[in-house]
Design an enzyme around this catalytic site. Sequence first.
Site, mmCIF file in Angstrom:
data_model
loop_
_atom_site.group_PDB
_atom_site.id
_atom_site.type_symbol
_atom_site.label_atom_id
_atom_site.label_comp_id
_atom_site.label_asym_id
_atom_site.label_seq_id
_atom_site.Cartn_x
_atom_site.Cartn_y
_atom_site.Cartn_z
ATOM 1 N N HIS A 1 47.335 -3.057 49.147
ATOM 2 C CA HIS A 1 46.314 -2.174 48.585
ATOM 3 C C HIS A 1 46.277 -2.384 47.072
ATOM 4 O O HIS A 1 47.285 -2.778 46.457
ATOM 5 C CB HIS A 1 46.635 -0.712 48.891
ATOM 6 C CG HIS A 1 46.486 -0.359 50.341
ATOM 7 N ND1 HIS A 1 46.444 0.942 50.777
ATOM 8 C CD2 HIS A 1 46.363 -1.130 51.451
ATOM 9 C CE1 HIS A 1 46.305 0.967 52.086
ATOM 10 N NE2 HIS A 1 46.258 -0.287 52.519
ATOM 11 N N GLU B 1 46.393 -0.367 44.605
ATOM 12 C CA GLU B 1 47.397 0.398 43.850
ATOM 13 C C GLU B 1 48.766 -0.274 43.904
ATOM 14 O O GLU B 1 49.465 -0.371 42.892
ATOM 15 C CB GLU B 1 47.545 1.818 44.419
ATOM 16 C CG GLU B 1 46.278 2.625 44.419
ATOM 17 C CD GLU B 1 45.519 2.572 45.743
ATOM 18 O OE1 GLU B 1 44.989 3.620 46.149
ATOM 19 O OE2 GLU B 1 45.461 1.489 46.366
ATOM 20 N N CYS C 1 45.891 6.382 49.574
ATOM 21 C CA CYS C 1 46.371 6.770 50.893
ATOM 22 C C CYS C 1 47.803 7.295 50.763
ATOM 23 O O CYS C 1 48.379 7.297 49.671
ATOM 24 C CB CYS C 1 46.331 5.565 51.838
ATOM 25 S SG CYS C 1 47.545 4.283 51.437
#
Length: 147
Positions: free
Chosen positions: A51, A53, A81
């Site tokens: 992801h 991040e 998430c």
Amino acid sequence: MHDLFMQEALSLARQAAEAGEVPVGAVVVAAGQVVGRGANSPVFTHDPTAHAEILALREAARASGNYRLENATLYVTLEPCVMCAGALVAARIRTLVFGTRDLRFGGVRSKFRLADSEILNHRVEIVEGVLAAECVELLQRFFEARR
């Protein structure tokens, strides 16, 4: 300053979209400088943890020589998430700035409140809604093109 760094995250999200990934981009900022960047890439890398991040946190940790990023801010176009929210806590990120909520999987506000939970030893300061319209539009265009 939030708008400036979110613009950079949006640029990374656009790169992800061009690569066929869900358009999410993230940057880690410390002392006014971008020290980590990430564009969503789990499909391309065959890595469910890739992801935006996580990639930005990894780059920032390498740059600082420390997994703790205590004085850093993470800017991301979409609410993190649960996995990414947990990583923010583990990295001791000071502030999270995100563009729009993720009503299906959000781990910070929409479904869970992990990053600033009172039961954890570290709480992330959260700022939401920065350049939200641009973030939403990018996601909507991406998914409309797929239908």
